[in-house]
Scaffold this active site. Structure first.
Site, PDB file in Angstrom:
ATOM      1  N   ARG A 178       0.288  -1.178   0.584  1.00 44.04           N
ATOM      2  CA  ARG A 178       0.002  -0.053   0.252  1.00 44.04           C
ATOM      3  C   ARG A 178       1.244   1.173   0.460  1.00 44.04           C
ATOM      4  O   ARG A 178       0.224   2.237  -0.104  1.00 44.04           O
ATOM      5  CB  ARG A 178      -1.010  -0.053   0.725  1.00 44.04           C
ATOM      6  N   TYR A 210       0.601   4.292  -2.317  1.00 44.99           N
ATOM      7  CA  TYR A 210      -0.538   4.766  -1.875  1.00 44.99           C
ATOM      8  C   TYR A 210       0.040   5.968  -1.050  1.00 44.99           C
ATOM      9  O   TYR A 210      -0.098   7.202  -1.126  1.00 44.99           O
ATOM     10  CB  TYR A 210      -1.479   4.591  -1.951  1.00 44.99           C
ATOM     11  N   VAL A 226     -17.394  -1.115  -1.381  1.00 48.44           N
ATOM     12  CA  VAL A 226     -18.863  -0.812  -1.185  1.00 48.44           C
ATOM     13  C   VAL A 226     -19.733  -0.892  -3.046  1.00 48.44           C
ATOM     14  O   VAL A 226     -20.623  -1.605  -3.062  1.00 48.44           O
ATOM     15  CB  VAL A 226     -19.132   0.727  -1.443  1.00 48.44           C
ATOM     16  N   TYR A 256     -12.937  -9.631   3.383  1.00 48.11           N
ATOM     17  CA  TYR A 256     -11.129 -10.231   3.113  1.00 48.11           C
ATOM     18  C   TYR A 256     -11.506 -10.659   4.691  1.00 48.11           C
ATOM     19  O   TYR A 256     -11.123 -10.010   5.802  1.00 48.11           O
ATOM     20  CB  TYR A 256     -11.105  -9.009   2.402  1.00 48.11           C
ATOM     21  N   ASP A 267     -11.625 -11.917   8.429  1.00 49.77           N
ATOM     22  CA  ASP A 267     -13.128 -12.055   9.393  1.00 49.77           C
ATOM     23  C   ASP A 267     -14.252 -11.171   9.017  1.00 49.77           C
ATOM     24  O   ASP A 267     -15.061 -11.344   9.893  1.00 49.77           O
ATOM     25  CB  ASP A 267     -12.871 -12.952  10.851  1.00 49.77           C
ATOM     26  N   THR A 277     -13.046  -2.491  10.151  1.00 50.56           N
ATOM     27  CA  THR A 277     -13.935  -1.268  10.433  1.00 50.56           C
ATOM     28  C   THR A 277     -13.588  -0.173   9.460  1.00 50.56           C
ATOM     29  O   THR A 277     -12.391  -0.306   8.789  1.00 50.56           O
ATOM     30  CB  THR A 277     -13.978  -0.976  11.586  1.00 50.56           C
TER      31      THR A 277
HETATM   32  P1  NAD Z   1     -10.743   7.398  -9.378  1.00 51.53           P
HETATM   33  O1  NAD Z   1      -9.919   6.146  -9.867  1.00 51.53           O
HETATM   34  O2  NAD Z   1     -12.920   7.049  -9.507  1.00 51.53           O
HETATM   35  O3  NAD Z   1     -10.645   8.859  -9.596  1.00 51.53           O
HETATM   36  C1  NAD Z   1      -8.906   8.763 -10.345  1.00 51.53           C
HETATM   37  C2  NAD Z   1      -9.242   9.890 -11.530  1.00 51.53           C
HETATM   38  O4  NAD Z   1      -7.569  10.239 -11.569  1.00 51.53           O
HETATM   39  C3  NAD Z   1      -9.533   9.208 -12.298  1.00 51.53           C
HETATM   40  O5  NAD Z   1     -10.173  10.067 -13.067  1.00 51.53           O
HETATM   41  C4  NAD Z   1      -8.276   8.638 -13.005  1.00 51.53           C
HETATM   42  O6  NAD Z   1      -7.853   8.331 -15.194  1.00 51.53           O
HETATM   43  C5  NAD Z   1      -7.000  10.158 -13.082  1.00 51.53           C
HETATM   44  N1  NAD Z   1      -5.717   9.804 -12.487  1.00 51.53           N
HETATM   45  C6  NAD Z   1      -5.179   8.853 -12.436  1.00 51.53           C
HETATM   46  N2  NAD Z   1      -3.818   9.833 -12.573  1.00 51.53           N
HETATM   47  C7  NAD Z   1      -3.997  10.192 -13.542  1.00 51.53           C
HETATM   48  C8  NAD Z   1      -3.040  10.510 -14.027  1.00 51.53           C
HETATM   49  N3  NAD Z   1      -1.442  10.493 -14.204  1.00 51.53           N
HETATM   50  N4  NAD Z   1      -2.734  11.945 -14.525  1.00 51.53           N
HETATM   51  C9  NAD Z   1      -3.992  12.492 -14.685  1.00 51.53           C
HETATM   52  N5  NAD Z   1      -5.578  11.517 -14.174  1.00 51.53           N
HETATM   53  C10 NAD Z   1      -5.287  10.253 -13.853  1.00 51.53           C
HETATM   54  O7  NAD Z   1     -10.827   7.851  -7.606  1.00 51.53           O
HETATM   55  P2  NAD Z   1     -11.866   8.875  -6.494  1.00 51.53           P
HETATM   56  O8  NAD Z   1     -11.963   8.011  -5.499  1.00 51.53           O
HETATM   57  O9  NAD Z   1     -12.406   9.682  -7.175  1.00 51.53           O
HETATM   58  O10 NAD Z   1     -10.658   9.507  -6.143  1.00 51.53           O
HETATM   59  C11 NAD Z   1     -10.310  10.791  -5.667  1.00 51.53           C
HETATM   60  C12 NAD Z   1      -9.296  11.477  -5.299  1.00 51.53           C
HETATM   61  O11 NAD Z   1      -9.225  10.945  -4.004  1.00 51.53           O
HETATM   62  C13 NAD Z   1      -7.895  10.528  -5.141  1.00 51.53           C
HETATM   63  O12 NAD Z   1      -6.793  11.273  -5.291  1.00 51.53           O
HETATM   64  C14 NAD Z   1      -7.838   9.144  -3.923  1.00 51.53           C
HETATM   65  O13 NAD Z   1      -6.854   8.963  -3.195  1.00 51.53           O
HETATM   66  C15 NAD Z   1      -8.595  10.759  -3.275  1.00 51.53           C
HETATM   67  N6  NAD Z   1      -9.304  10.045  -1.982  1.00 51.53           N
HETATM   68  C16 NAD Z   1     -10.418   8.961  -2.416  1.00 51.53           C
HETATM   69  C17 NAD Z   1     -11.135   8.399  -1.711  1.00 51.53           C
HETATM   70  C18 NAD Z   1     -12.503   7.627  -1.783  1.00 51.53           C
HETATM   71  O14 NAD Z   1     -12.920   6.676  -0.578  1.00 51.53           O
HETATM   72  N7  NAD Z   1     -12.962   7.545  -2.964  1.00 51.53           N
HETATM   73  C19 NAD Z   1     -10.932   8.357  -0.180  1.00 51.53           C
HETATM   74  C20 NAD Z   1      -9.365   9.055   0.377  1.00 51.53           C
HETATM   75  C21 NAD Z   1      -8.860   9.710  -0.859  1.00 51.53           C
HETATM   76  N1  UDP Z   2     -13.044  -5.323   1.366  1.00 54.70           N
HETATM   77  C1  UDP Z   2     -13.822  -6.844   1.538  1.00 54.70           C
HETATM   78  N2  UDP Z   2     -13.922  -7.086   0.697  1.00 54.70           N
HETATM   79  C2  UDP Z   2     -13.179  -6.515  -1.221  1.00 54.70           C
HETATM   80  C3  UDP Z   2     -12.940  -5.597  -0.943  1.00 54.70           C
HETATM   81  C4  UDP Z   2     -12.487  -4.777  -0.021  1.00 54.70           C
HETATM   82  O1  UDP Z   2     -13.586  -6.829   2.476  1.00 54.70           O
HETATM   83  O2  UDP Z   2     -14.244  -7.434  -2.153  1.00 54.70           O
HETATM   84  C5  UDP Z   2     -12.192  -4.622   2.728  1.00 54.70           C
HETATM   85  C6  UDP Z   2     -10.757  -4.877   2.273  1.00 54.70           C
HETATM   86  O3  UDP Z   2      -9.894  -6.295   2.748  1.00 54.70           O
HETATM   87  C7  UDP Z   2     -11.248  -3.397   3.524  1.00 54.70           C
HETATM   88  C8  UDP Z   2     -12.160  -2.789   3.599  1.00 54.70           C
HETATM   89  O4  UDP Z   2     -12.900  -3.521   3.075  1.00 54.70           O
HETATM   90  O5  UDP Z   2     -10.894  -4.242   4.570  1.00 54.70           O
HETATM   91  C9  UDP Z   2     -12.160  -1.438   2.495  1.00 54.70           C
HETATM   92  O6  UDP Z   2     -11.709  -1.753   1.839  1.00 54.70           O
HETATM   93  P1  UDP Z   2     -11.468  -0.709   0.021  1.00 54.70           P
HETATM   94  O7  UDP Z   2     -10.272  -1.538  -0.921  1.00 54.70           O
HETATM   95  O8  UDP Z   2     -12.360  -0.388  -0.718  1.00 54.70           O
HETATM   96  O9  UDP Z   2     -10.563   0.963   1.060  1.00 54.70           O
HETATM   97  P2  UDP Z   2      -9.044   0.880   1.859  1.00 54.70           P
HETATM   98  O10 UDP Z   2      -8.717  -0.565   1.992  1.00 54.70           O
HETATM   99  O11 UDP Z   2      -8.281   1.127   0.635  1.00 54.70           O
HETATM  100  O12 UDP Z   2     -10.226   1.641   3.045  1.00 54.70           O
END
Ligand code: NAD
Ligand code: UDP
Ligand code: UDP
Length: 309
Positions: free
Chosen positions: A140, A143, A186, A202, A204, A208
Site C-alpha cells: 500500500r 499510495y 462498497v 476479506y 473475518d 472497520t
Molecule cells: P478514481 O480512481 O475514481 O478517480 C481518479 C481519477 O484520476 C480518474 O479519473 C483517473 O483516470 C485520474 N488519474 C489517475 N492518474 C492520473 C494521471 N497520472 N494523470 C491524470 N489523471 C489521472 O478515484 P476517486 O475515488 O474519485 O478519488 C479521487 C481522489 O480522492 C484521489 O486523489 C484519491 O486518492 C482521493 N481519495 C478518495 C477516497 C475515496 O474513498 N473515494 C478516499 C481518500 C482519498
Molecule cells: N474489502 C472486502 N471485500 C472486498 C473489497 C474490500 O472485504 O471485496 C475490505 C478490505 O480488505 C478493507 C475494507 O474492505 O478492509 C475497505 O477496502 P477498500 O478497498 O474499499 O478501501 P481501503 O482499504 O482503502 O479503506
C-alpha cells in the site's frame, strides 16, 4: 471562476465537476482516463464553459485558472497497486507539476489527500494531529507514502513559495459513478449482490471503515476550498461499521439470499478507521448528512442501471 479539476472524470471528480458547473463556473477537467470515464461527464460535453483535456499530470502543462482541485490519482487498492511506480509518479511528480502551475498563476490549490496517511492507526478515531503508522515498504506504500509526500510538497510550496494551499484528508467515500470493477468494498459488494455472486469479505470482516456519501464529501471539499483554514482537514463520515456489518446490510438491501465468501485479508489492511471531524465542524461548519442506508439505496440504483446497460 475558472476552475481546474484534475481527475475530474473519476468518481469524486465527476460529482465535483457537476457541482461547479451547476454553480456557473468555467471548468477544465484534466484526466488520463486510467480509472475515470468520459461517460461520467457526458452531460457537459459541448457546453462552452466546460473543457475536457486528456493529459497525464506526470507531464507538465500550462493552463490559466483561479482554483485547482487536485484529485488525479487512482484510489482503489487494485488499481493503485497495478502499477505502483506509476502511482508514486502521479502523487509526487503529478502533485509537483500542479503546485508549480498553482505557483505560476497564483491559483489556490486543494490537494485530495487521504485517511491512508494514518496507515494502520494506533489512535482511534484519527485526529489530524496524529502522524500515522504507515509501512514504508509494503504493497500500500506507493499510495500511502505517495500521498504523504504530496502533503509534504504542498506545505513546502506554501512555506517556501507562498502557494495558497488547502489539504483535505478524505476517508472512505462511495456513491454513483464508481466503476463496477473499481475493486473497493462498497461497489464490490453491491455488484456481487446484484449479480447473485457471493460477497467477498476479506479476513473475518471485523476490520472497520466509516463510509461517507459522495454529495457530503463534495460539499466538504467546496467549503474547505473557499475559506481561510489551510488544513489538513479530515473529511469523512464518523459512523463506523465492520466490513461484515456492511456486507450484511447490502445483502439485506439487495439480495438476502446472496452468500458471503471469506477470502484472505490483504497485507497491511488497516484494522480500524474513523475520522475525528472536529476541525471540519469548527472551521467549515461541515458534517455529513446522508445516512449509510440512504446513500446505499442511491448507489444500488445506479449500479442496477449500469449493469442493465
Ligand atoms: P478514481 O480512481 O475514481 O478517480 C481518479 C481519477 O484520476 C480518474 O479519473 C483517473 O483516470 C485520474 N488519474 C489517475 N492518474 C492520473 C494521471 N497520472 N494523470 C491524470 N489523471 C489521472 O478515484 P476517486 O475515488 O474519485 O478519488 C479521487 C481522489 O480522492 C484521489 O486523489 C484519491 O486518492 C482521493 N481519495 C478518495 C477516497 C475515496 O474513498 N473515494 C478516499 C481518500 C482519498
Ligand atoms: N474489502 C472486502 N471485500 C472486498 C473489497 C474490500 O472485504 O471485496 C475490505 C478490505 O480488505 C478493507 C475494507 O474492505 O478492509 C475497505 O477496502 P477498500 O478497498 O474499499 O478501501 P481501503 O482499504 O482503502 O479503506
Ligand atoms: N509546471 C507546470 N505548469 C506550470 C508551471 C510549472 O506543469 O504552469 C511544472 C514545471 O514544469 C515543474 C514543476 O511544475 O516541473 C514545478 O514547477 P516550479 O516552478 O516550482 O519548479 P521549477 O520549474 O523551477 O523546477
Amino acid at each position: 471562476m475558472r476552475i481546474l479539476v484534475t481527475g475530474g472524470a473519476g468518481f469524486i471528480g465527476s460529482h465535483l465537476v457537476d457541482r461547479l458547473m451547476t454553480e456557473g463556473h468555467e471548468v477544465i477537467c484534466l484526466d488520463n482516463f486510467y480509472t475515470g470515464r468520459k461517460h461520467n461527464l457526458l452531460k457537459w460535453i459541448g457546453n462552452p464553459y466546460f473543457e475536457m483535456v486528456r493529459h497525464d499530470i506526470t507531464e507538465p502543462i500550462r493552463l490559466e485558472v483561479d482554483q485547482v482541485y487536485h484529485l488525479a490519482c487512482p484510489a482503489s487498492p487494485i488499481h493503485y497497486q497495478f502499477n505502483a511506480i506509476k502511482t508514486v509518479k502521479t502523487n509526487v511528480m503529478g502533485t509537483l507539476n500542479m503546485l508549480g502551475l498553482a505557483k505560476r498563476v497564483k491559483a489556490r490549490i486543494l490537494l485530495a489527500s487521504t485517511s491512508e496517511v494514518y496507515g494502520d492507526p494506533e489512535v482511534h478515531p484519527q485526529p489530524e494531529t496524529y502522524h500515522g503508522n504507515v509501512n514504508p515498504i509494503g504493497i500500500r506504500s506507493c499510495y500511502d507514502e505517495g500521498k504523504r509526500m504530496a502533503e509534504t510538497l504542498a506545505f513546502d510550496y506554501h512555506r517556501s513559495n507562498d502557494v495558497d494551499i488547502r489539504v483535505a484528508r478524505i476517508f472512505n467515500t462511495y456513491g454513483p459513478n464508481m466503476l463496477p470493477n473499481d475493486g473497493r468494498v462498497v461497489s464490490n459488494f453491491i455488484v456481487q449482490a446484484l449479480q447473485g455472486k457471493p460477497l467477498t469479505v476479506y479476513g473475518d470482516g471485523s476490520q472497520t471503515r466509516s463510509f461517507c456519501y459522495v454529495s457530503d464529501l463534495v460539499e466538504g471539499l467546496i467549503r474547505l476550498m473557499n475559506q481561510d483554514f489551510i488544513g489538513p482537514v479530515n473529511l469523512g463520515n464518523p459512523d463506523e461499521y465492520t466490513i461484515l456489518e456492511l456486507a450484511q446490510t447490502i445483502q439485506d438491501m439487495v439480495n438476502p439470499n446472496a452468500e458471503l465468501a471469506f477470502e484472505p485479508l490483504p497485507q497491511d489492511d488497516p484494522r480500524q478507521r474513523q475520522p475525528d471531524i472536529t476541525r471540519a465542524k469548527t472551521y467549515l461548519d461541515w458534517q455529513p448528512t446522508v445516512p449509510l442506508k440512504v446513500g446505499l439505496e442511491k448507489t444500488i440504483a445506479y449500479f442496477r442501471d449500469r449493469l442493465a446497460e
